[in-house]
Every structure is written in C-alpha cells, then in structure tokens.
Write a protein that holds these residues in place. Structure first.
Motif, PDB file in Angstrom:
ATOM      1  N   ILE A   1      -2.924  -0.403  12.359  1.00 15.26           N
ATOM      2  CA  ILE A   1      -3.913  -1.106  13.192  1.00 15.26           C
ATOM      3  C   ILE A   1      -3.908  -2.616  12.952  1.00 15.26           C
ATOM      4  O   ILE A   1      -4.434  -3.368  13.777  1.00 15.26           O
ATOM      5  N   ASN A   2      -3.309  -3.050  11.836  1.00  8.05           N
ATOM      6  CA  ASN A   2      -3.261  -4.480  11.511  1.00  8.05           C
ATOM      7  C   ASN A   2      -1.826  -4.905  11.207  1.00  8.05           C
ATOM      8  O   ASN A   2      -1.448  -5.059  10.035  1.00  8.05           O
ATOM      9  N   PRO A   3      -1.012  -5.096  12.247  1.00  2.05           N
ATOM     10  CA  PRO A   3       0.391  -5.494  12.019  1.00  2.05           C
ATOM     11  C   PRO A   3       0.526  -6.764  11.191  1.00  2.05           C
ATOM     12  O   PRO A   3       1.506  -6.915  10.455  1.00  2.05           O
ATOM     13  N   ASN A   4      -0.462  -7.661  11.295  1.00  7.90           N
ATOM     14  CA  ASN A   4      -0.391  -8.906  10.510  1.00  7.90           C
ATOM     15  C   ASN A   4      -0.452  -8.626   9.016  1.00  7.90           C
ATOM     16  O   ASN A   4       0.172  -9.335   8.221  1.00  7.90           O
ATOM     17  N   LEU A   5      -1.211  -7.600   8.638  1.00  6.80           N
ATOM     18  CA  LEU A   5      -1.281  -7.228   7.226  1.00  6.80           C
ATOM     19  C   LEU A   5       0.076  -6.754   6.736  1.00  6.80           C
ATOM     20  O   LEU A   5       0.500  -7.077   5.622  1.00  6.80           O
ATOM     21  N   TYR A   6       0.767  -6.002   7.580  1.00 10.10           N
ATOM     22  CA  TYR A   6       2.110  -5.542   7.219  1.00 10.10           C
ATOM     23  C   TYR A   6       3.056  -6.733   7.043  1.00 10.10           C
ATOM     24  O   TYR A   6       3.848  -6.772   6.092  1.00 10.10           O
ATOM     25  N   GLN A   7       2.954  -7.717   7.937  1.00  5.71           N
ATOM     26  CA  GLN A   7       3.796  -8.906   7.826  1.00  5.71           C
ATOM     27  C   GLN A   7       3.509  -9.668   6.538  1.00  5.71           C
ATOM     28  O   GLN A   7       4.430 -10.160   5.878  1.00  5.71           O
ATOM     29  N   GLN A   8       2.236  -9.767   6.171  1.00  2.85           N
ATOM     30  CA  GLN A   8       1.879 -10.415   4.913  1.00  2.85           C
ATOM     31  C   GLN A   8       2.478  -9.660   3.733  1.00  2.85           C
ATOM     32  O   GLN A   8       2.942 -10.269   2.765  1.00  2.85           O
ATOM     33  N   PHE A   9       2.473  -8.348   3.830  1.00  2.00           N
ATOM     34  CA  PHE A   9       2.992  -7.502   2.757  1.00  2.00           C
ATOM     35  C   PHE A   9       4.487  -7.730   2.543  1.00  2.00           C
ATOM     36  O   PHE A   9       4.937  -7.930   1.410  1.00  2.00           O
ATOM     37  N   ILE A  10       5.264  -7.709   3.624  1.00  2.11           N
ATOM     38  CA  ILE A  10       6.718  -7.808   3.476  1.00  2.11           C
ATOM     39  C   ILE A  10       7.198  -9.230   3.203  1.00  2.11           C
ATOM     40  O   ILE A  10       8.309  -9.430   2.712  1.00  2.11           O
ATOM     41  N   THR A  11       6.367 -10.219   3.512  1.00  2.00           N
ATOM     42  CA  THR A  11       6.780 -11.605   3.268  1.00  2.00           C
ATOM     43  C   THR A  11       6.269 -12.133   1.931  1.00  2.00           C
ATOM     44  O   THR A  11       6.602 -13.257   1.546  1.00  2.00           O
ATOM     45  N   ASN A  12       5.471 -11.324   1.242  1.00  2.00           N
ATOM     46  CA  ASN A  12       4.938 -11.739  -0.063  1.00  2.00           C
ATOM     47  C   ASN A  12       5.102 -10.618  -1.081  1.00  2.00           C
ATOM     48  O   ASN A  12       4.150 -10.236  -1.775  1.00  2.00           O
ATOM     49  N   LEU A  13       6.322 -10.087  -1.158  1.00  7.22           N
ATOM     50  CA  LEU A  13       6.560  -8.938  -2.034  1.00  7.22           C
ATOM     51  C   LEU A  13       6.361  -9.270  -3.500  1.00  7.22           C
ATOM     52  O   LEU A  13       6.110  -8.383  -4.312  1.00  7.22           O
ATOM     53  N   GLY A  14       6.463 -10.537  -3.855  1.00 11.49           N
ATOM     54  CA  GLY A  14       6.289 -10.908  -5.254  1.00 11.49           C
ATOM     55  C   GLY A  14       4.836 -11.028  -5.669  1.00 11.49           C
ATOM     56  O   GLY A  14       4.535 -11.153  -6.854  1.00 11.49           O
ATOM     57  N   LYS A  15       3.931 -10.991  -4.689  1.00 14.44           N
ATOM     58  CA  LYS A  15       2.517 -11.168  -4.990  1.00 14.44           C
ATOM     59  C   LYS A  15       1.813  -9.807  -5.016  1.00 14.44           C
ATOM     60  O   LYS A  15       2.226  -8.866  -4.355  1.00 14.44           O
ATOM     61  N   LYS A  16       0.730  -9.760  -5.761  1.00 14.04           N
ATOM     62  CA  LYS A  16      -0.040  -8.521  -5.872  1.00 14.04           C
ATOM     63  C   LYS A  16      -0.668  -8.177  -4.521  1.00 14.04           C
ATOM     64  O   LYS A  16      -1.261  -9.028  -3.862  1.00 14.04           O
ATOM     65  N   PHE A  17      -0.503  -6.931  -4.103  1.00 18.19           N
ATOM     66  CA  PHE A  17      -1.074  -6.448  -2.842  1.00 18.19           C
ATOM     67  C   PHE A  17      -2.274  -5.571  -3.184  1.00 18.19           C
ATOM     68  O   PHE A  17      -2.133  -4.572  -3.897  1.00 18.19           O
ATOM     69  N   ASP A  18      -3.443  -5.945  -2.693  1.00 19.33           N
ATOM     70  CA  ASP A  18      -4.662  -5.197  -2.993  1.00 19.33           C
ATOM     71  C   ASP A  18      -4.805  -4.038  -2.012  1.00 19.33           C
ATOM     72  O   ASP A  18      -5.442  -4.152  -0.973  1.00 19.33           O
ATOM     73  N   SER A  19      -4.190  -2.914  -2.365  1.00 24.12           N
ATOM     74  CA  SER A  19      -4.187  -1.761  -1.465  1.00 24.12           C
ATOM     75  C   SER A  19      -5.565  -1.140  -1.312  1.00 24.12           C
ATOM     76  O   SER A  19      -5.851  -0.485  -0.304  1.00 24.12           O
ATOM     77  N   SER A  20      -6.441  -1.326  -2.301  1.00 17.71           N
ATOM     78  CA  SER A  20      -7.761  -0.693  -2.226  1.00 17.71           C
ATOM     79  C   SER A  20      -8.601  -1.226  -1.075  1.00 17.71           C
ATOM     80  O   SER A  20      -9.513  -0.549  -0.598  1.00 17.71           O
TER      81      SER A  20
END
Length: 227
Positions: free
Chosen positions: A107-126
């Motif tokens: 539902i949030n494609p932008n979140l996916y883009q942030q995820f794949i372009t910032n793989l070195g940063k912590k992703f707050d999945s919660s």
C-alpha cells in the motif's frame, strides 16, 4: 551420561520421537494448519508466475516477504512438534511483523523504495503494525501480547520443563498434559487465519475466489470470517 551426551541425544533421537508422538495425537490439527498454509502458498505461487511486467516491484517484494513468513510458520510448527512450547510464539510474533511489512510495501510503494535505497540503515519494521491494524485492529493486540508474553523476558521464561528427577533438557512431550499444546495450536491457527486475510487483501486483484473479502463496490471490500 554426560550433559553433552544428553544434548546430542535430544537433537539426534529424542526430538524425533517426540515429533512422532505429537503427529499421532494432533494429526487433524496439523491438517487444518497445513491446509491454511497451502492455500496461501498457492496464491503466492500464482503471483510469482505471472508476467513480471504485471506486478510492481513493491508487490513482488511483498510476495517474497509473505513466503518467508509462511516458512517461519512451518518453523514454529516444527518446534511445537518437538516439544518446545514457548518458542513457537516467539516466531509467530516475527511472522506477524513480516506480514505487516509485506502489506505495508503493497500500500506504500514509497516505503519500499526507501527500504531498497537505504539497505545499510536500520529499517523499523514494527511501524508497519500500525498499517496492518487499519485492516484488523486485533493484529495490534496480538503483536503486543506476543511481545510482552513471549519475546520479552517474563514469567514464562522462568518455567523450564520439570520432571520428577529435576529439570528436563530440550523439548518434551507429556501425554497427560495437552493444554499448553492446544493453546499453541489455537494461537498459531488463529494468528495465521487473520494474517492470511491480509495476504489475500494484498493480492485481491489477482484472486478469482476470495475466502475473506467480499467486493462491495469498485474500491471497497468487506471482511468475511473464514468459516
């Protein structure tokens, strides 16, 4: 027998014996859960086999996340079969979080883009739990309960298996006490049922016969419990 020998025996033979006893006692229950898993695996297989051009990148990643989560449900069942009664729910908490992220990526494609372009940063999945709660509020309650009771250290963690001559190493099967196993099976089945409706909603446009959702108009679906 030394402690090392006891541990090796648990891993190599005792654990298999426990699983066989479990399967004999809970065959029908396992059948219910595995059928629920099979239905969702089949949905994902159909999505993966579609023309890649028909599936946005974020939805393809959602498919892979859902698949990983279903594999983790199998892992929780495997532990339960082998006599471990706390660990399955630790895994189910992780499963719930993976499902929530998969739905959020959809539902949030932008979140996916942030995820794949910032793989070195912590992703707050919660944080994805908030989006999943908009579909089923109980997801938030389940996440909180699983976190507080199983993932974070609490009273359950100071209750190791006890036998007449001391404490038991590893998992065990008590043929006279089925309450904890039944609770685990109900929790796994109930959580999976709710989460599978989330998976189905994610790919509702690709599903011919929906089990959980009834179309009301062009943009609205109504949830119907899986009987």
């Amino acid at each position: 027998m030394t402690s090392k020998e006891i541990i090796l025996r648990q891993l190599q033979s005792t654990s298999n014996g426990i699983a066989l006893k479990f399967d004999e006692k809970y065959k029908s229950d396992l059948g219910v859960v595995t059928q629920e898993l099979a239905t969702s695996y089949n949905i994902l297989l159909e999505i993966v086999h579609k023309d890649k051009n028909c599936i946005p990148d974020n939805d393809f990643q959602s498919t892979l996340l859902y698949w990983t989560a279903l594999n983790s449900v199998l892992a929780s069942l495997e532990l339960l079969r082998r006599g471990y009664t706390k660990e399955p729910q630790m895994i189910m908490r992780n499963v719930l979080e993976i499902f929530a992220v998969a739905y959020n990526f959809h539902i949030n494609p932008n979140l996916y883009q942030q995820f794949i372009t910032n793989l070195g940063k912590k992703f707050d999945s919660s944080k994805s739990i908030t989006e999943a709660k908009k579909v089923h509020n109980i997801i938030g309650q389940q996440y909180g309960m699983l976190s507080q009771s199983f993932t974070h250290v609490g009273p359950l963690h100071v209750l190791p298996h006890k036998v007449t001559n001391g404490l038991y190493v590893g998992g065990m099967f008590d043929p006279d006490n089925h309450a904890i196993v039944n609770i685990n099976l109900m929790a796994i089945t109930g959580t999976l049922d709710i989460l599978n409706s989330l998976l189905e909603l994610t790919f509702i446009q690709h599903i011919t016969n929906s089990r959980f959702w009834k179309k009301k108009d062009a943009t609205t679906y109504e949830y119907t419990p899986n009987r």
